[in-house]
Design a protein around this motif. Sequence first.
Motif, PDB file in Angstrom:
ATOM      1  N   MET A 143     -12.861   6.736  24.127  1.00 33.40           N
ATOM      2  CA  MET A 143     -14.230   7.259  24.268  1.00 33.40           C
ATOM      3  C   MET A 143     -14.591   7.590  25.716  1.00 33.40           C
ATOM      4  SD  MET A 143     -15.987   4.599  21.560  1.00 33.40           S
ATOM      5  CE  MET A 143     -17.570   5.387  21.283  1.00 33.40           C
ATOM      6  N   LEU A 144     -13.683   7.318  26.647  1.00 35.40           N
ATOM      7  CA  LEU A 144     -13.974   7.558  28.072  1.00 35.40           C
ATOM      8  C   LEU A 144     -13.717   9.020  28.439  1.00 35.40           C
ATOM      9  CD1 LEU A 144     -12.418   4.363  29.729  1.00 35.40           C
ATOM     10  CD2 LEU A 144     -14.772   4.726  28.994  1.00 35.40           C
ATOM     11  N   THR A 145     -14.647   9.877  28.080  1.00 35.58           N
ATOM     12  CA  THR A 145     -14.507  11.301  28.416  1.00 35.58           C
ATOM     13  C   THR A 145     -15.169  11.607  29.758  1.00 35.58           C
ATOM     14  OG1 THR A 145     -16.598  11.797  27.332  1.00 35.58           O
ATOM     15  CG2 THR A 145     -14.610  11.921  25.974  1.00 35.58           C
ATOM     16  N   GLY A 146     -16.143  10.769  30.150  1.00 37.60           N
ATOM     17  CA  GLY A 146     -16.906  11.052  31.364  1.00 37.60           C
ATOM     18  C   GLY A 146     -17.985  12.106  31.146  1.00 37.60           C
ATOM     19  N   ASP A 147     -18.077  12.602  29.911  1.00 35.00           N
ATOM     20  CA  ASP A 147     -19.077  13.630  29.607  1.00 35.00           C
ATOM     21  C   ASP A 147     -20.356  12.954  29.126  1.00 35.00           C
ATOM     22  OD1 ASP A 147     -20.594  15.736  28.806  1.00 35.00           O
ATOM     23  OD2 ASP A 147     -19.164  16.540  27.343  1.00 35.00           O
ATOM     24  N   ILE A 148     -21.404  13.008  29.954  1.00 38.20           N
ATOM     25  CA  ILE A 148     -22.667  12.372  29.546  1.00 38.20           C
ATOM     26  C   ILE A 148     -23.797  13.408  29.517  1.00 38.20           C
ATOM     27  CG2 ILE A 148     -22.042  10.044  30.314  1.00 38.20           C
ATOM     28  CD1 ILE A 148     -23.816  10.607  32.839  1.00 38.20           C
ATOM     29  N   ARG A 149     -23.421  14.686  29.382  1.00 32.87           N
ATOM     30  CA  ARG A 149     -24.458  15.740  29.317  1.00 32.87           C
ATOM     31  C   ARG A 149     -25.382  15.487  28.125  1.00 32.87           C
ATOM     32  NH1 ARG A 149     -20.360  20.708  29.618  1.00 32.87           N
ATOM     33  NH2 ARG A 149     -19.341  19.208  28.238  1.00 32.87           N
ATOM     34  N   GLY A 150     -26.675  15.574  28.398  1.00 30.54           N
ATOM     35  CA  GLY A 150     -27.653  15.392  27.320  1.00 30.54           C
ATOM     36  C   GLY A 150     -28.007  13.945  27.043  1.00 30.54           C
ATOM     37  N   THR A 171     -20.727   6.034  29.886  1.00 27.30           N
ATOM     38  CA  THR A 171     -21.740   6.303  30.913  1.00 27.30           C
ATOM     39  C   THR A 171     -21.348   5.613  32.221  1.00 27.30           C
ATOM     40  OG1 THR A 171     -23.406   6.405  29.164  1.00 27.30           O
ATOM     41  CG2 THR A 171     -24.224   6.198  31.412  1.00 27.30           C
ATOM     42  N   ALA A 172     -20.850   4.374  32.097  1.00 30.47           N
ATOM     43  CA  ALA A 172     -20.388   3.635  33.289  1.00 30.47           C
ATOM     44  C   ALA A 172     -19.223   4.359  33.958  1.00 30.47           C
ATOM     45  CB  ALA A 172     -19.978   2.221  32.890  1.00 30.47           C
ATOM     46  N   TYR A 173     -18.360   4.932  33.137  1.00 30.91           N
ATOM     47  CA  TYR A 173     -17.190   5.671  33.643  1.00 30.91           C
ATOM     48  C   TYR A 173     -17.647   6.894  34.444  1.00 30.91           C
ATOM     49  CZ  TYR A 173     -12.707   8.243  33.333  1.00 30.91           C
ATOM     50  OH  TYR A 173     -11.549   8.942  33.612  1.00 30.91           O
ATOM     51  N   ALA A 174     -18.664   7.598  33.925  1.00 26.21           N
ATOM     52  CA  ALA A 174     -19.201   8.764  34.639  1.00 26.21           C
ATOM     53  C   ALA A 174     -19.800   8.324  35.983  1.00 26.21           C
ATOM     54  CB  ALA A 174     -20.265   9.455  33.786  1.00 26.21           C
ATOM     55  N   MET A 175     -20.501   7.178  35.985  1.00 28.02           N
ATOM     56  CA  MET A 175     -21.105   6.688  37.233  1.00 28.02           C
ATOM     57  C   MET A 175     -20.031   6.233  38.221  1.00 28.02           C
ATOM     58  SD  MET A 175     -24.401   4.234  37.629  1.00 28.02           S
ATOM     59  CE  MET A 175     -23.639   2.641  37.358  1.00 28.02           C
ATOM     60  N   GLU A 176     -19.021   5.534  37.696  1.00 25.62           N
ATOM     61  CA  GLU A 176     -17.914   5.073  38.537  1.00 25.62           C
ATOM     62  C   GLU A 176     -17.220   6.267  39.203  1.00 25.62           C
ATOM     63  OE1 GLU A 176     -14.295   2.070  37.582  1.00 25.62           O
ATOM     64  OE2 GLU A 176     -14.233   3.919  36.435  1.00 25.62           O
ATOM     65  N   THR A 177     -16.989   7.322  38.413  1.00 25.78           N
ATOM     66  CA  THR A 177     -16.324   8.524  38.936  1.00 25.78           C
ATOM     67  C   THR A 177     -17.170   9.148  40.042  1.00 25.78           C
ATOM     68  OG1 THR A 177     -15.441   8.890  36.719  1.00 25.78           O
ATOM     69  CG2 THR A 177     -15.301  10.739  38.245  1.00 25.78           C
ATOM     70  N   ALA A 178     -18.483   9.236  39.805  1.00 29.65           N
ATOM     71  CA  ALA A 178     -19.380   9.845  40.793  1.00 29.65           C
ATOM     72  C   ALA A 178     -19.482   8.985  42.057  1.00 29.65           C
ATOM     73  CB  ALA A 178     -20.757  10.043  40.178  1.00 29.65           C
ATOM     74  N   ALA A 179     -19.535   7.664  41.874  1.00 31.48           N
ATOM     75  CA  ALA A 179     -19.693   6.763  43.034  1.00 31.48           C
ATOM     76  C   ALA A 179     -18.423   6.733  43.884  1.00 31.48           C
ATOM     77  CB  ALA A 179     -20.046   5.357  42.557  1.00 31.48           C
ATOM     78  N   GLY A 180     -17.272   6.875  43.231  1.00 31.48           N
ATOM     79  CA  GLY A 180     -15.992   6.903  43.965  1.00 31.48           C
ATOM     80  C   GLY A 180     -15.763   5.655  44.795  1.00 31.48           C
ATOM     81  N   PHE A 181     -16.171   4.493  44.273  1.00 37.23           N
ATOM     82  CA  PHE A 181     -16.039   3.237  45.037  1.00 37.23           C
ATOM     83  C   PHE A 181     -14.577   2.793  45.042  1.00 37.23           C
ATOM     84  CE2 PHE A 181     -15.984  -1.341  45.564  1.00 37.23           C
ATOM     85  CZ  PHE A 181     -16.955  -1.568  46.533  1.00 37.23           C
ATOM     86  N   VAL A 182     -13.948   2.792  46.214  1.00 42.55           N
ATOM     87  CA  VAL A 182     -12.540   2.356  46.293  1.00 42.55           C
ATOM     88  C   VAL A 182     -12.339   1.257  47.337  1.00 42.55           C
ATOM     89  CG1 VAL A 182     -11.504   4.514  45.459  1.00 42.55           C
ATOM     90  CG2 VAL A 182     -12.054   4.265  47.892  1.00 42.55           C
ATOM     91  N   ALA A 183     -13.433   0.790  47.940  1.00 44.26           N
ATOM     92  CA  ALA A 183     -13.314  -0.215  49.012  1.00 44.26           C
ATOM     93  C   ALA A 183     -12.693  -1.506  48.481  1.00 44.26           C
ATOM     94  CB  ALA A 183     -14.696  -0.504  49.591  1.00 44.26           C
ATOM     95  N   LYS A 184     -11.911  -2.160  49.321  1.00 37.94           N
ATOM     96  CA  LYS A 184     -11.303  -3.458  48.986  1.00 37.94           C
ATOM     97  C   LYS A 184     -11.597  -4.413  50.148  1.00 37.94           C
ATOM     98  CE  LYS A 184      -8.557  -4.059  45.936  1.00 37.94           C
ATOM     99  NZ  LYS A 184      -8.768  -4.505  44.549  1.00 37.94           N
ATOM    100  N   PRO A 185     -11.654  -5.722  49.863  1.00 38.24           N
ATOM    101  CA  PRO A 185     -11.863  -6.652  50.987  1.00 38.24           C
ATOM    102  C   PRO A 185     -10.656  -6.669  51.916  1.00 38.24           C
ATOM    103  CG  PRO A 185     -11.451  -7.844  48.918  1.00 38.24           C
ATOM    104  CD  PRO A 185     -11.533  -6.397  48.568  1.00 38.24           C
ATOM    105  N   GLU A 186     -10.910  -6.817  53.222  1.00 34.93           N
ATOM    106  CA  GLU A 186      -9.830  -6.987  54.217  1.00 34.93           C
ATOM    107  C   GLU A 186      -9.205  -8.353  53.969  1.00 34.93           C
ATOM    108  OE1 GLU A 186      -9.189  -5.388  57.556  1.00 34.93           O
ATOM    109  OE2 GLU A 186      -9.985  -3.596  56.571  1.00 34.93           O
ATOM    110  N   LYS A 187      -7.880  -8.412  53.972  1.00 33.34           N
ATOM    111  CA  LYS A 187      -7.230  -9.708  53.660  1.00 33.34           C
ATOM    112  C   LYS A 187      -7.315 -10.656  54.871  1.00 33.34           C
ATOM    113  CE  LYS A 187      -3.356 -11.610  51.262  1.00 33.34           C
ATOM    114  NZ  LYS A 187      -2.413 -12.481  51.719  1.00 33.34           N
ATOM    115  N   TRP A 188      -7.971 -11.772  54.701  1.00 38.33           N
ATOM    116  CA  TRP A 188      -8.077 -12.788  55.760  1.00 38.33           C
ATOM    117  C   TRP A 188      -7.525 -14.130  55.284  1.00 38.33           C
ATOM    118  CZ3 TRP A 188     -10.767 -16.848  53.779  1.00 38.33           C
ATOM    119  CH2 TRP A 188     -11.657 -16.575  52.738  1.00 38.33           C
ATOM    120  N   TRP A 189      -7.282 -14.262  53.980  1.00 37.43           N
ATOM    121  CA  TRP A 189      -6.895 -15.564  53.423  1.00 37.43           C
ATOM    122  C   TRP A 189      -5.386 -15.760  53.469  1.00 37.43           C
ATOM    123  CZ3 TRP A 189      -9.018 -11.459  50.856  1.00 37.43           C
ATOM    124  CH2 TRP A 189      -8.211 -10.787  49.916  1.00 37.43           C
TER     125      TRP A 189
END
Length: 497
Positions: free
Chosen positions: A258-265, A479-497
Amino acid sequence: MIAMSDLSKLTIAEARDALRKGDTSSVELTEACLAAIDGADVLGAFVHKTPEIALDRARAADARIKSGDAPAMCGIPIGIKDLFCTEGVASQAASKILEGFRPQYESTVSGRLKDAGAVMLGKLNMDEFAMGSSNETSVYGNAVNPWRADDSTEALTPGGSSGGSASAVAADLCLAATGTDTGGSIRQPAAFTGIVGLKPTYGRCSRWGIVAFASSLDQAGPMTKTVRDAAIMGQAMMGHDPKDSTSADRAVPDFEAMLTGDIRGKVIGIPTEYRMDGMPPEIAALWERGAEMLQDAGAELRQISLPHTKYALPAYYVIAPAEASSNLARYDGVRFGYRAKLEQGDGITEMYEKTRADGFGAEVKRRVMVGTYVLSAGFYDAYYNRARKVRALIKRDFDVVFAEGVDAILTPATPSAAFQLGQEFDDPVQMYLNDVFTVTVNLAGLPGISVPAGLDAKGLPLGLQLIGRPWEEGDLLNTAYAMETAAGFVAKPEKWW
């Protein structure tokens, strides 16, 4: 071939495809995760490691994949929150009172994942009995967020109660984890750690074999790196279970398809009541940006009203402790778990009192006392019954909005980014305010998802929440998939541990 050090960074979907192609094996994936876990003790995420079980399951998964009969989760290394009962493995709900408890049975959800071929790496830290928003009430000590604010070495909370799950997924110790959500315990930690957290409709995931906190609110769900992964793992976790009287006998669709990313309408509701006084400008700006992203993807925005929202937190903090006080009555030192040392002449009453006083932490005692008070004869109508009526009104607010054609509702996931561990609050109610955007969803039994959508000024992740119609997780995930695609969030924490 994929480098050993990168294997634990894969998503479920990437790992599934690599396993099918023969680019890696489940044993290699599992060994990479086990090495990452052993190098990350400072995060306090894994509290019971199960490397032998993990490698046994990985070998079985590799054989199953070779035979060509393997579901999507087969061979995928995951972590299990410590309140899912796992056969022969300590299941303590992060409480001293369940010390030494090793169930002889498997919870339905962890059993489903096991049957699908998923590999259990171990048990994950959490707030004691899932009561908390910062993972600071655990008998094992704090879980720590792998993210740090810019130029700071201060330890931050990964959120709660599924803090260990969130920390482990964000730090790439496992490919995904199970969580449970009673008032936001999947969505708030997901937002604090930059991952995706899905709380399904109440009744979608069996509660059988999960240590209960508040039975009419608790719901298990997946905590993953992406929305696609939440669809894959969520589908494996959900389904009817005759052992749970609240489990819904409804077919579970193929969410990934169901993850088409199409949320028109699609119509996205923006509730005016969630504009809280004193909302940080960054949260307000992120919410605004999220709405624009959905609009740009073709959705229609609509201002909506959920008038009883302001009563949600007080109603929740009457109902949840009331159910907790009755669920936790079974921990008395008689049949299993911890029993306090008794003095000569102590009888059964002293055993109960000493065991419970010693075995429960401060936050659990506080909630048990609140719950016992609101259920007591003189106060039952004034508090508990009134809270139940308010809950019905909150549910009706959502029903009305959905009946008017709204497909999903967009809100912030949390009132702030992750805060420091050990932060002093003058009043426990300040900590409870962390749940302000999430508890309504539990009270109304609806599906909700937190999606990472940006970073604050200090470089910490912030999440947005989408709330869906009951039983329409597939539509919500899309709908979440469409938002995720638009937000393009790819940040990761810097490894300190």
